[in-house]
Design an enzyme around this catalytic site. Structure first.
Site, PDB file in Angstrom:
ATOM      1  N   ASP A 104       0.782  -1.233   0.000  1.00  0.00           N
ATOM      2  CA  ASP A 104       0.000   0.000   0.000  1.00  0.00           C
ATOM      3  C   ASP A 104       0.818   1.290   0.000  1.00  0.00           C
ATOM      4  OD1 ASP A 104      -1.689  -2.090   0.359  1.00  0.00           O
ATOM      5  OD2 ASP A 104      -2.691  -1.333   2.130  1.00  0.00           O
ATOM      6  N   GLU A 156       0.628  -9.948  11.479  1.00  0.00           N
ATOM      7  CA  GLU A 156       0.581  -9.553  10.073  1.00  0.00           C
ATOM      8  C   GLU A 156       1.977  -9.246   9.541  1.00  0.00           C
ATOM      9  OE1 GLU A 156      -1.919  -6.295   7.366  1.00  0.00           O
ATOM     10  OE2 GLU A 156      -1.827  -6.088   9.547  1.00  0.00           O
TER      11      GLU A 156
END
EC number: 3.2.1.106
Length: 833
Positions: A601, A804
């Site tokens: 991102d 994550e």
């Protein structure tokens, strides 16, 4: 048939049957064996906790007209604000000390554990099935964390037989009591048929004060016995079971307080006040609450079984002893299957023992498998909003319309944070799942491929089906748009599947492979039938090839870059004629600060953005897609297509070097036009994951001198090498650790895994135990493998979860907690690499 299968599988298996019947080399017995394989797959995967967002929530796979929905909730009803701590959906806000599967296989069952300090509860849920997969039982077992602390475990079950009434009667009705706290239900589903559902106590102490004559504070509000309420709830609202329960109990509390304004109730009657009752005299309906409130000052805790038996079944589950036997068998069977697929020998790492390493790996894999869900419903899609690529501002998708319904069988990155299907993630999930259960990975892959639009070839980057799935997604991410892509990891996984089958058989295009068929006698002990029998994969590839071709063409067309902007520049450099003009790409939908379509991102890109920007990772992913399509064409003997893909693949590889390799920086980079001099090609070099992706995806020729330069970058502790894994962005980069800091330094398993796998491909010696000085690649491989796996294990040991991503500074877990999506690839690293 047992279930109404999706259109995808009906078509696939009908096609397979036709092909077999038409073949002179295959007799009827072989067709029967294929049918047995189909039956085995459908039965073994019919029932499981396929509601990924729940701590424990059941529904059947590919049953969407009249599914039986089930869930478990719990809270401490001795606390006045206990309703606020009612557990249902997995969420980090609950701050459970632990939750997740210790052992799990969706074909067999497993054991899930919850450590909930706020509610003083150690809760274990066992899920098991009959050997034929038709019937199941859930054992709920709880113990106090601190028996000296006054508290209760108020466990709330709910069941809903969706699909409406049958002949004016409820499709799920209580038909009797086998004991004071045991209940029996009769249910009917159009797709599942008739069944019995029972809830039986094994042991436990219901909460009561022996000094009181009764614990009842209002008609039906008595915590000393099982409470039951039946009512009608619309199918689309069943997922709100927690909200409805809280609302009904809150109304009951108000009613009690209003009727007895002056009466001060003792604290130990609070559990009765917080017990559900039929305040509004609802008629019996399709939906049922069952509430059991146990005293947690009793050390031995409680245990009860919920059992589903299809009427007419030959393998019913009828006794507590049978459930216990199935639990023992299931846990042993999963452990045996796990040990068959993974090996944990002694190594030069710091993990204390093989058994501890194995337990960590088994739990991690179990939680990846435990996130597998079946989703059904409509999706929000905006097909009207136009993208102005010259603005690079966030585009609001304000013209969404519901489309569908669709269905998806998929794993999820995280049950608590991301309980839905992610295109970018799923290919990595499958790389892990296929090592344990090849056929299961195929079932998931096939479901995703069915989501390819027939007309356009588009797949949404997130699949969010129905209100239950949508409730866990921030509003700004709920709407999908056909202009936005994501890295095509599913084709990466499919390519790996085909490679496995080719390796097992030898010459995939020879006639001999068609003779290897499914063996029904061993099926129940095998989950790699498709890997060992490539005839099935070939027939599937024939069916899906037109869709994959549309998807391939959609990706290339939608992400095409503007090479003409560079014509004068590249002519001056003398390489314009060498450039393959059709193979240049950029990610559509990037903004000044983010490039969500790339999957990375906030990874730094060209500043300021420019319409002429070309992204090296977009080109690399086209290379992966092309290689996969070439392989499929080879399998299907589509010679012209195979040659065309081979040509495109070669052009991609050449463009990577011609356009994106910077000799000054010794790495692959995005390119743009210099904002201060439009006659100069600017290399936008931010050393990190984007720089190494052509290596990680095995797109650099094996004889290329650039390999050693990429290895040098990955080995440099001043840049991206660390004691915890490869950093997403170099420490020396100006953007390192800045702003959102998502892909600007944190360590991500998916790219680390690809890099390790690529080293095994380019440098086979890294896995060989040979004397002599190790090469730079071998040193990197060994140290990276150890650093990465040891750190993930260490954090798991300390925190109880995988994460994550991981800090580039000290290796601690960052991002989403309980992230057993692609982080679960650590199991392959430990047990296969």
């Amino acid at each position: 048939m047992l279930i109404s299968k999706s259109k995808m599988f009906k078509t696939f298996w009908i096609l397979t049957s036709i092909v077999l019947l038409a073949s002179a080399t295959v007799d009827i017995s072989k067709l029967q064996e294929f049918e047995e394989y189909q039956k085995f797959t459908n039965e073994s995967l019919l029932w499981a906790p396929y509601r990924s967002n729940c701590y424990f929530g059941m529904r059947p796979r590919y049953v969407h007209e009249s599914p039986l929905i089930m869930g478990i909730m719990w809270f401490n009803s001795l606390s006045q604000d206990g309703l606020h701590s009612l557990r249902h959906f997995a969420t980090p806000q609950d701050k459970l000390q632990k939750y997740g599967w210790e052992v799990y296989d969706p074909r067999i069952g497993g054991k899930e554990v919850f450590i909930d300090e706020k509610n003083n509860l150690n809760l274990t849920v066992y899920f098991v099935k009959s050997k034929n997969g038709e019937n199941w039982s859930v054992r709920v077992q709880g113990e106090p964390l601190d028996p000296k602390r006054p508290s209760t475990a108020s466990v709330v079950l709910y069941f809903s037989q969706n699909g409406g009434e049958i002949d004016g009667k409820s499709s799920l009705a209580m038909i009797g009591h086998d004991g004071p706290n045991d209940m029996k239900f009769f249910g009917y589903s159009k797709e599942l048929g008739e069944y019995h559902l029972t809830v039986k106590d094994n042991f436990g102490h219901y909460f009561k004060n022996p000094e009181y004559e009764t614990m009842e504070v209002a008609p039906g509000s008595d915590c000393s016995k099982t409470s039951h309420l039946s009512l009608q709830i619309p199918d689309k609202e069943v997922w709100k079971a927690r909200d409805v329960f809280q609302s009904l109990v809150s109304d009951s509390i108000r009613d009690i307080l209003e009727k007895e304004e002056t009466k001060q109730r003792p604290a130990d009657l609070i559990p009765s006040v917080l017990t559900i009752r039929n305040l509004y005299n609802f008629n019996p309906g399709n939906f049922h609450y069952i509430q059991k409130t146990f005293d947690l000052t009793k050390k031995d805790g409680f245990q009860f079984d919920i059992t589903y038996n299809k009427l007419g079944t030959t393998q019913s589950i009828s006794t507590r002893e049978q459930v216990t036997e199935l639990i023992t068998w299931s846990l042993n069977e999963i452990n045996a299957r796990f040990d068959k697929q993974f090996s944990f020998g002694e190594g030069p790492d710091s993990i204390e023992s093989v058994e501890v390493k194995r337990r960590f790996a088994l739990e991690t894999l179990s939680n990846l498998l435990g996130g597998i869900g079946y989703f059904y419903g409509n999706q929000l899609i905006d097909r009207e909003t136009e993208f102005d690529e010259s603005q690079f501002t966030e585009i609001k998708l304000l013209n969404a319309k519901e489309e569908g319904p669709f269905e998806l069988f998929t794993s999820v990155p995280s049950r608590g944070f991301f309980p839905r299907g992610f295109y970018w993630d799923e290919g990595f999930h499958l790389l892990q799942i296929m090592e344990y259960d090849f056929d299961l990975a195929f079932e998931i892959l096939a479901s995703w491929f069915e989501m390819i639009e027939d007309d356009s070839g588009w797949i949404a980057r997130e699949i969010i089906l129905g209100n239950e799935a949508r409730s866990k997604v921030p509003q700004e991410f709920q709407v999908q748009n056909p202009n936005i892509a994501n890295p095509p990891t599913l084709l990466l996984a499919f390519s790996e599947m085909l490679s496995r089958a080719i390796e097992n058989i030898g010459d995939f295009n020879s006639d001999s492979y068609h003779q290897v068929m499914f063996n029904s006698r061993t099926a129940k002990f095998m989950t790699n039938n498709l890997e060992a029998n490539p005839g099935l994969l070939t027939e599937y590839a024939k069916k899906i090839y037109p869709k994959l071709l549309k998807h391939y063409n959609w990706f290339r067309k939608s992400q095409t870059g503007l090479i003409d902007e560079y014509e004068e520049i590249l002519e001056d450099e003398g390489i314009w004629d060498k450039i393959h003009k059709n193979e240049v790409y950029r990610w559509v939908g990037r903004t000044f600060t983010h490039c969500l379509p790339s999957g990375m991102d906030d990874y730094p890109r060209a500043q300021p953005p420019d319409v002429a920007e070309l992204n090296v990772d977009a080109l690399a992913w086209v290379g992966v897609m092309t290689r996969s399509m070439k392989q499929i064409a080879h399998v299907l003997k589509l010679t012209q297509d195979e040659q065309r893909y081979a040509q495109i693949e070669q052009e991609v590889v050449e463009n990577l070097d011609l356009l994106h390799w910077s000799e000054n920086d010794n790495c692959y980079c995005d390119i743009s036009i210099d904002p201060e001099d439009d006659e100069i090609r600017e290399f936008v070099c931010h050393e990190g994951y984007v720089s190494v992706l052509p290596f990680a995806l095995k797109l650099i020729p094996k004889n290329s001198p650039k390999l050693e330069k990429v290895v040098a970058l990955m080995s440099d502790p001043e840049k991206i090498f660390s004691d915890y894994g490869l950093l997403s962005l170099s420490r020396q980069d100006d953007y390192f650790g800045k702003d959102e800091n998502y892909w600007r330094g944190p360590i991500w398993m998916n790219i680390n895994y690809l890099c390790l796998d690529a080293m095994r491909y380019y440098y086979p010696e890294v896995i060989l135990d040979v004397a002599g000085e190790a090469s730079n690649a071998k040193k990197l491989y060994q140290s990276l493998k150890i650093n990465l796996s040891n750190n993930i294990y260490k954090v798991w040991e300390e925190q109880g979860y995988c994460y994550e991503n991981y800090s580039p500074i000290d290796g601690h877990g960052t991002g989403a907690e309980h992230f057993t999506g692609w982080t679960a690839l650590v199991v392959n690293i430990l047990g296969r690499f």
